[in-house]
Design an enzyme around this catalytic site. Structure first.
Site, PDB file in Angstrom:
ATOM      1  N   TYR A 130      36.895  29.591  49.494  1.00  0.00           N
ATOM      2  CA  TYR A 130      37.597  30.589  48.685  1.00  0.00           C
ATOM      3  C   TYR A 130      38.880  29.989  48.105  1.00  0.00           C
ATOM      4  O   TYR A 130      39.317  30.352  47.019  1.00  0.00           O
ATOM      5  CB  TYR A 130      37.871  31.848  49.512  1.00  0.00           C
ATOM      6  CG  TYR A 130      38.073  33.084  48.672  1.00  0.00           C
ATOM      7  CD1 TYR A 130      37.061  33.580  47.860  1.00  0.00           C
ATOM      8  CD2 TYR A 130      39.293  33.750  48.684  1.00  0.00           C
ATOM      9  CE1 TYR A 130      37.257  34.717  47.086  1.00  0.00           C
ATOM     10  CE2 TYR A 130      39.488  34.889  47.913  1.00  0.00           C
ATOM     11  CZ  TYR A 130      38.474  35.369  47.123  1.00  0.00           C
ATOM     12  OH  TYR A 130      38.681  36.488  46.356  1.00  0.00           O
ATOM     13  N   LYS A 185      44.896  35.731  45.523  1.00  0.00           N
ATOM     14  CA  LYS A 185      44.773  37.110  46.029  1.00  0.00           C
ATOM     15  C   LYS A 185      46.008  37.482  46.866  1.00  0.00           C
ATOM     16  O   LYS A 185      46.407  38.650  46.888  1.00  0.00           O
ATOM     17  CB  LYS A 185      43.499  37.285  46.858  1.00  0.00           C
ATOM     18  CG  LYS A 185      42.196  37.246  46.051  1.00  0.00           C
ATOM     19  CD  LYS A 185      42.110  38.349  45.005  1.00  0.00           C
ATOM     20  CE  LYS A 185      40.717  38.439  44.397  1.00  0.00           C
ATOM     21  NZ  LYS A 185      40.687  39.270  43.180  1.00  0.00           N
TER      22      LYS A 185
HETATM   23  N1  NAD Z   1      32.228  40.129  44.701  1.00  0.00           N
HETATM   24  C1  NAD Z   1      32.949  39.999  45.792  1.00  0.00           C
HETATM   25  O1  NAD Z   1      32.462  39.536  46.839  1.00  0.00           O
HETATM   26  C2  NAD Z   1      34.381  40.445  45.794  1.00  0.00           C
HETATM   27  C3  NAD Z   1      35.010  40.719  47.031  1.00  0.00           C
HETATM   28  C4  NAD Z   1      36.352  41.123  47.025  1.00  0.00           C
HETATM   29  C5  NAD Z   1      37.019  41.211  45.827  1.00  0.00           C
HETATM   30  N2  NAD Z   1      36.396  40.936  44.648  1.00  0.00           N
HETATM   31  C6  NAD Z   1      37.150  41.056  43.403  1.00  0.00           C
HETATM   32  O2  NAD Z   1      36.605  42.076  42.613  1.00  0.00           O
HETATM   33  C7  NAD Z   1      36.977  41.856  41.264  1.00  0.00           C
HETATM   34  C8  NAD Z   1      35.748  41.996  40.377  1.00  0.00           C
HETATM   35  O3  NAD Z   1      34.839  40.958  40.602  1.00  0.00           O
HETATM   36  P1  NAD Z   1      33.257  41.201  40.713  1.00  0.00           P
HETATM   37  O4  NAD Z   1      32.860  40.661  42.028  1.00  0.00           O
HETATM   38  O5  NAD Z   1      32.927  42.578  40.327  1.00  0.00           O
HETATM   39  O6  NAD Z   1      32.661  40.162  39.663  1.00  0.00           O
HETATM   40  P2  NAD Z   1      32.382  40.305  38.082  1.00  0.00           P
HETATM   41  O7  NAD Z   1      32.043  38.931  37.624  1.00  0.00           O
HETATM   42  O8  NAD Z   1      31.401  41.362  37.821  1.00  0.00           O
HETATM   43  O9  NAD Z   1      33.788  40.772  37.512  1.00  0.00           O
HETATM   44  C9  NAD Z   1      34.834  39.876  37.245  1.00  0.00           C
HETATM   45  C10 NAD Z   1      35.399  40.303  35.923  1.00  0.00           C
HETATM   46  O10 NAD Z   1      36.549  39.534  35.607  1.00  0.00           O
HETATM   47  C11 NAD Z   1      36.565  39.410  34.219  1.00  0.00           C
HETATM   48  N3  NAD Z   1      37.443  38.330  33.775  1.00  0.00           N
HETATM   49  C12 NAD Z   1      37.510  37.048  34.222  1.00  0.00           C
HETATM   50  N4  NAD Z   1      38.422  36.363  33.502  1.00  0.00           N
HETATM   51  C13 NAD Z   1      38.957  37.244  32.605  1.00  0.00           C
HETATM   52  C14 NAD Z   1      39.918  37.141  31.577  1.00  0.00           C
HETATM   53  N5  NAD Z   1      40.547  35.994  31.312  1.00  0.00           N
HETATM   54  N6  NAD Z   1      40.192  38.250  30.841  1.00  0.00           N
HETATM   55  C15 NAD Z   1      39.565  39.423  31.076  1.00  0.00           C
HETATM   56  N7  NAD Z   1      38.638  39.578  32.030  1.00  0.00           N
HETATM   57  C16 NAD Z   1      38.332  38.493  32.774  1.00  0.00           C
HETATM   58  C17 NAD Z   1      35.110  39.136  33.865  1.00  0.00           C
HETATM   59  O11 NAD Z   1      34.842  39.391  32.496  1.00  0.00           O
HETATM   60  C18 NAD Z   1      34.410  40.126  34.771  1.00  0.00           C
HETATM   61  O12 NAD Z   1      34.230  41.359  34.116  1.00  0.00           O
HETATM   62  C19 NAD Z   1      37.643  40.493  41.231  1.00  0.00           C
HETATM   63  O13 NAD Z   1      39.044  40.662  41.317  1.00  0.00           O
HETATM   64  C20 NAD Z   1      37.123  39.856  42.503  1.00  0.00           C
HETATM   65  O14 NAD Z   1      37.956  38.822  42.978  1.00  0.00           O
HETATM   66  C21 NAD Z   1      35.086  40.568  44.620  1.00  0.00           C
END
Ligand code: NAD
Length: 259
Positions: free
Chosen positions: A159, A166
């Protein structure tokens, strides 16, 4: 009077890429609770997906481009929002990015550029977006929600720099909550267990992570998307009126375990 908890509220959703996005789960929960929503999309690559998904809430659901790495695009997004409404109640930040090579191998090899990018897109953007939303929220108050992960406070293999970003995001949640509390704007993070999304698949060993949670979390299972939606709805609603500056774990209890 409608009994829907978010009736009459308007929210902006940052971070839908496709139907597996956490942002989409929270958007669905907010929509079903009666909120009107406005979506960003990161670029032409995901525009069609977002258009299609947002369209299921009604063909007039607005979507506007916004790459959160650009102050100009943030300003342009909120200028479009201003044409539709002078009031926002909800802001979801569900956005993160780090170069793929930084999410595998050892943290010690993180480059200056990868470090800066991860922090800019994944942490600073919460500050930039919240500031831009402020003129729309300061009359009536609001709820800002960001998505985090356990890697902010503990070492999770691969990570790496995303964990450090984060940590900055969670600290930003606390500082924003402090700044904006008197305006009745609450700022919180949801720390989710691993979810099988586009972003997650970029993390080395992600499938093992899912298995590890299933084997070791108190609930012996991974989190369901609808459960993140439900927590997003709770934090957005009056039930959470006294909750701000917090990171709420929705992870089947995994973070409470030492062994
Ligand atoms: N999937 C997991 O296991 C998990 C766990 C905890 C937290 N998260 C967090 O949840 C959030 C959403 O991620 P997700 O897992 O739904 O994946 P996802 O890929 O569906 O979403 C990530 C989003 O970030 C956007 N993004 C990235 N760079 C960008 C930029 N420069 N400008 C605008 N948008 C941008 C992408 O377009 C996408 O829509 C993130 O903050 C991620 O770190 C995810």
């Amino acid at each position: 009077m409608s009994h829907l908890p978010l009736a009459g509220k308007t929210g902006v959703i940052f971070g839908v890429a496709n139907k597996r996005s956490i942002a989409w789960a929270i958007a669905q929960a907010w929509h079903q609770a009666g909120a009107k929503l406005i979506f960003n999309y990161q670029g032409e690559r995901v525009k069609e997906n977002v258009e299609e998904l947002a369209g299921t809430f009604g063909s007039d659901t607005p979507i506007y481009p916004c790459d959160v790495g650009s102050d100009e695009q943030i300003a342009a997004f909120f200028a479009e929002v201003a044409k539709r409404t002078d009031r926002l109640d909800l802001l979801l930040h569900s956005v993160a990015f780090a170069p793929r090579e930084a999410l595998t191998g050892q943290f010690v090899n993180t480059t200056r550029q990868a470090f800066a990018t991860a922090h800019d897109i994944s942490a600073y953007s919460l500050v930039g977006l919240t500031r831009a939303a402020l003129p729309f929220m300061e009359q009536n108050g609001g709820s800002v929600i960001a998505m985090s992960y356990l890697g902010a406070v503990r070492v999770v293999p691969h990570y790496n720099v995303m964990g450090v970003a984060k940590a900055a995001l969670e600290a930003s949640v606390r500082y924003l909550a402090s700044d904006l509390g008197t305006k009745k704007i609450r700022v919180n993070a949801i720390s989710a267990g691993p979810m099988n999304t586009l972003a997650a698949r970029g993390i080395g060993g992600f499938t093992e992570m899912l298995k590890h949670y299933e084997a070791h979390a108190p609930l012996r299972r991974n989190v369901e998307m609808a459960e993140l939606g439900a927590t997003g709805l709770f934090l957005a609603s009056d039930g959470a009126a006294a909750i701000t500056g917090q990171t709420l774990y929705v992870d089947s209890g995994f973070s409470s375990m030492a062994m």
